[in-house]
Motif scaffolding. Sequence first.
Motif, PDB file in Angstrom:
ATOM      1  N   LEU A   1       3.678  20.422 -20.432  1.00  0.00           N
ATOM      2  CA  LEU A   1       4.711  19.789 -21.235  1.00  0.00           C
ATOM      3  C   LEU A   1       5.912  19.567 -20.328  1.00  0.00           C
ATOM      4  N   GLU A   2       6.292  18.292 -20.154  1.00  0.00           N
ATOM      5  CA  GLU A   2       7.348  17.986 -19.186  1.00  0.00           C
ATOM      6  C   GLU A   2       8.337  16.973 -19.750  1.00  0.00           C
ATOM      7  N   ARG A   3       9.488  16.894 -19.119  1.00  0.00           N
ATOM      8  CA  ARG A   3      10.437  15.820 -19.414  1.00  0.00           C
ATOM      9  C   ARG A   3       9.845  14.517 -18.877  1.00  0.00           C
ATOM     10  N   GLU A   4      10.051  13.438 -19.609  1.00  0.00           N
ATOM     11  CA  GLU A   4       9.552  12.135 -19.139  1.00  0.00           C
ATOM     12  C   GLU A   4      10.186  11.739 -17.810  1.00  0.00           C
ATOM     13  N   SER A   5      11.364  12.297 -17.545  1.00  0.00           N
ATOM     14  CA  SER A   5      12.072  11.939 -16.317  1.00  0.00           C
ATOM     15  C   SER A   5      11.474  12.627 -15.087  1.00  0.00           C
TER      16      SER A   5
ATOM     17  N   PHE B   1       4.017  24.955 -18.175  1.00  0.00           N
ATOM     18  CA  PHE B   1       5.282  24.350 -17.746  1.00  0.00           C
ATOM     19  C   PHE B   1       5.259  23.987 -16.269  1.00  0.00           C
ATOM     20  N   GLY B   2       4.072  24.150 -15.633  1.00  0.00           N
ATOM     21  CA  GLY B   2       3.949  23.780 -14.227  1.00  0.00           C
ATOM     22  C   GLY B   2       4.262  24.902 -13.253  1.00  0.00           C
ATOM     23  N   ALA B   3       4.453  26.127 -13.770  1.00  0.00           N
ATOM     24  CA  ALA B   3       4.804  27.247 -12.888  1.00  0.00           C
ATOM     25  C   ALA B   3       3.566  28.055 -12.505  1.00  0.00           C
ATOM     26  N   ARG B   4       3.667  28.807 -11.422  1.00  0.00           N
ATOM     27  CA  ARG B   4       2.552  29.606 -10.925  1.00  0.00           C
ATOM     28  C   ARG B   4       2.421  30.909 -11.702  1.00  0.00           C
TER      29      ARG B   4
ATOM     30  N   ILE C   1       0.976  11.736 -22.800  1.00  0.00           N
ATOM     31  CA  ILE C   1       1.150  11.551 -24.235  1.00  0.00           C
ATOM     32  C   ILE C   1       2.612  11.817 -24.585  1.00  0.00           C
ATOM     33  N   GLY C   2       3.340  10.762 -24.899  1.00  0.00           N
ATOM     34  CA  GLY C   2       4.754  10.888 -25.251  1.00  0.00           C
ATOM     35  C   GLY C   2       4.902  11.510 -26.633  1.00  0.00           C
ATOM     36  N   LEU C   3       5.838  12.460 -26.729  1.00  0.00           N
ATOM     37  CA  LEU C   3       6.005  13.218 -27.975  1.00  0.00           C
ATOM     38  C   LEU C   3       7.359  12.975 -28.622  1.00  0.00           C
ATOM     39  N   GLY C   4       8.125  12.026 -28.074  1.00  0.00           N
ATOM     40  CA  GLY C   4       9.497  11.872 -28.542  1.00  0.00           C
ATOM     41  C   GLY C   4      10.418  12.858 -27.859  1.00  0.00           C
ATOM     42  N   ARG C   5      11.710  12.736 -28.106  1.00  0.00           N
ATOM     43  CA  ARG C   5      12.730  13.597 -27.477  1.00  0.00           C
ATOM     44  C   ARG C   5      12.582  13.620 -25.953  1.00  0.00           C
ATOM     45  N   SER C   6      12.075  12.512 -25.405  1.00  0.00           N
ATOM     46  CA  SER C   6      11.920  12.381 -23.941  1.00  0.00           C
ATOM     47  C   SER C   6      10.993  13.419 -23.330  1.00  0.00           C
ATOM     48  N   GLU C   7      10.074  13.949 -24.152  1.00  0.00           N
ATOM     49  CA  GLU C   7       9.099  14.899 -23.610  1.00  0.00           C
ATOM     50  C   GLU C   7       7.701  14.291 -23.663  1.00  0.00           C
ATOM     51  N   GLU C   8       6.846  14.749 -22.741  1.00  0.00           N
ATOM     52  CA  GLU C   8       5.450  14.312 -22.806  1.00  0.00           C
ATOM     53  C   GLU C   8       4.500  15.390 -22.315  1.00  0.00           C
ATOM     54  N   LEU C   9       3.276  15.296 -22.845  1.00  0.00           N
ATOM     55  CA  LEU C   9       2.180  16.164 -22.436  1.00  0.00           C
ATOM     56  C   LEU C   9       1.429  15.417 -21.341  1.00  0.00           C
ATOM     57  N   ARG C  10       1.207  16.105 -20.209  1.00  0.00           N
ATOM     58  CA  ARG C  10       0.549  15.445 -19.079  1.00  0.00           C
ATOM     59  C   ARG C  10      -0.717  16.185 -18.677  1.00  0.00           C
ATOM     60  N   PHE C  11      -1.797  15.421 -18.498  1.00  0.00           N
ATOM     61  CA  PHE C  11      -3.042  15.967 -17.973  1.00  0.00           C
ATOM     62  C   PHE C  11      -3.238  15.438 -16.566  1.00  0.00           C
TER      63      PHE C  11
ATOM     64  N   VAL D   1      -2.262  27.759 -23.318  1.00  0.00           N
ATOM     65  CA  VAL D   1      -2.233  27.583 -24.774  1.00  0.00           C
ATOM     66  C   VAL D   1      -1.009  28.293 -25.374  1.00  0.00           C
ATOM     67  N   ARG D   2      -0.747  29.501 -24.925  1.00  0.00           N
ATOM     68  CA  ARG D   2       0.428  30.242 -25.431  1.00  0.00           C
ATOM     69  C   ARG D   2       1.724  29.548 -25.035  1.00  0.00           C
ATOM     70  N   ASP D   3       1.749  28.986 -23.823  1.00  0.00           N
ATOM     71  CA  ASP D   3       2.946  28.272 -23.370  1.00  0.00           C
ATOM     72  C   ASP D   3       3.200  27.025 -24.201  1.00  0.00           C
ATOM     73  N   LEU D   4       2.115  26.278 -24.451  1.00  0.00           N
ATOM     74  CA  LEU D   4       2.279  24.969 -25.079  1.00  0.00           C
ATOM     75  C   LEU D   4       2.481  25.045 -26.586  1.00  0.00           C
ATOM     76  N   ARG D   5       1.929  26.066 -27.203  1.00  0.00           N
ATOM     77  CA  ARG D   5       1.899  26.096 -28.673  1.00  0.00           C
ATOM     78  C   ARG D   5       3.258  25.851 -29.332  1.00  0.00           C
ATOM     79  N   PRO D   6       4.299  26.602 -28.958  1.00  0.00           N
ATOM     80  CA  PRO D   6       5.582  26.391 -29.659  1.00  0.00           C
ATOM     81  C   PRO D   6       6.131  24.980 -29.480  1.00  0.00           C
ATOM     82  N   GLY D   7       5.915  24.412 -28.298  1.00  0.00           N
ATOM     83  CA  GLY D   7       6.456  23.082 -28.015  1.00  0.00           C
ATOM     84  C   GLY D   7       5.635  21.941 -28.592  1.00  0.00           C
ATOM     85  N   LEU D   8       4.392  22.223 -28.988  1.00  0.00           N
ATOM     86  CA  LEU D   8       3.518  21.148 -29.460  1.00  0.00           C
ATOM     87  C   LEU D   8       3.334  21.116 -30.968  1.00  0.00           C
ATOM     88  N   LEU D   9       3.420  22.291 -31.615  1.00  0.00           N
ATOM     89  CA  LEU D   9       3.159  22.339 -33.057  1.00  0.00           C
ATOM     90  C   LEU D   9       4.103  21.422 -33.816  1.00  0.00           C
ATOM     91  N   GLY D  10       3.529  20.568 -34.658  1.00  0.00           N
ATOM     92  CA  GLY D  10       4.333  19.676 -35.489  1.00  0.00           C
ATOM     93  C   GLY D  10       4.785  18.408 -34.788  1.00  0.00           C
TER      94      GLY D  10
END
Length: 274
Positions: free
Chosen positions: A83-87, A229-232, A98-108, A11-20
């Motif tokens: 939260l990852e790059r679509e690439s 961000f996918g890190a351990r 879930i695509g968020l624009g700017r070539s980023e997406e949220l992945r479950f 939640v702390r990782d995702l918050r800045p990148g997801l808000l708005g």
Amino acid sequence: MPELPEVETIVRDLRPGLLGRRLERVDLLRPSVVRFPEASRFRARLEGRTITSVSRRGKFIHLGLEGGEELVVHLGMTGTLTLERESEPLRLHTHLRIGLGRSEELRFRDPRRFGRVLLGSSGELQLAGVLPRLGAEPLEPGFAVQELASQLRRSRRAVKSVLLDQALVAGCGNIYADEACFRAGIRPDRRACRISQPRAERLLRELRLVLEDAIRRRGSSFSDYRDGFGARGEAYEALLVYGRGGQPCVVCGAPLRQSRVGGRGTVFCARCQR
DNA sequence: CCCCTATCCTGAGGGC
DNA sequence: TGCCCTCAGGATAGGG
């Protein structure tokens, strides 16, 4: 597995990148992970909405949406929300993008599929019976150790089973239940009603401390858990009993005992824990 | 009401 | 090398 520290880290990782951010494209690859509403209505109801908050309740992740509804994610045993790059290549068992624009997406992603996704207002989700009633938040300043300890002591169940009861204390899972019992010097299979009030309070304080420490270490990554961000995380290496059955106790050197409490794998020190 | 057990699911690891 | 079995467990349904 994701328990409170792991979910909090995400939640702390995702918050800045997801808000708005606006949910521009919803791709539900495995409809069965959506438990509410009907999967066929999920996409239309979600697409175009904007994220206004990112929070945690117990082990649930809540993405607040413009208009008052929420996207709720439970990670189960093996779920990740990143939260990852679509690439970035799609990993096997990715169920929702879930695509968020700017070539980023949220992945479950969730190989074992014990996780789930919900969408609706909190009232609607409660009413539908898909959101359980949760107990106290161990990290909140209002965490009432005295009151909760006396509640815990009313049960005849094993103390570890009571710690795992999300309706009493929210967010504790198998790893940190074992760790809290060890730090408090309490056998996990001891009946809760046979613990003294001071020792029950100690148990809850130790639980809070071990959860906070695991958050500082960004969670336990011995299996599938990854951060936003996918890190351990590094918390697994700091655990004192979980995953150490047969190894010497860090306090007294006696071999840690591997057993089963309430159907869950359990590790404790028969000498240090009474 | 309380509490226990079975169930869902995949991947890892052990035995042969 | 490969197959099969067991095990891991969060939450919930169902039974005693």
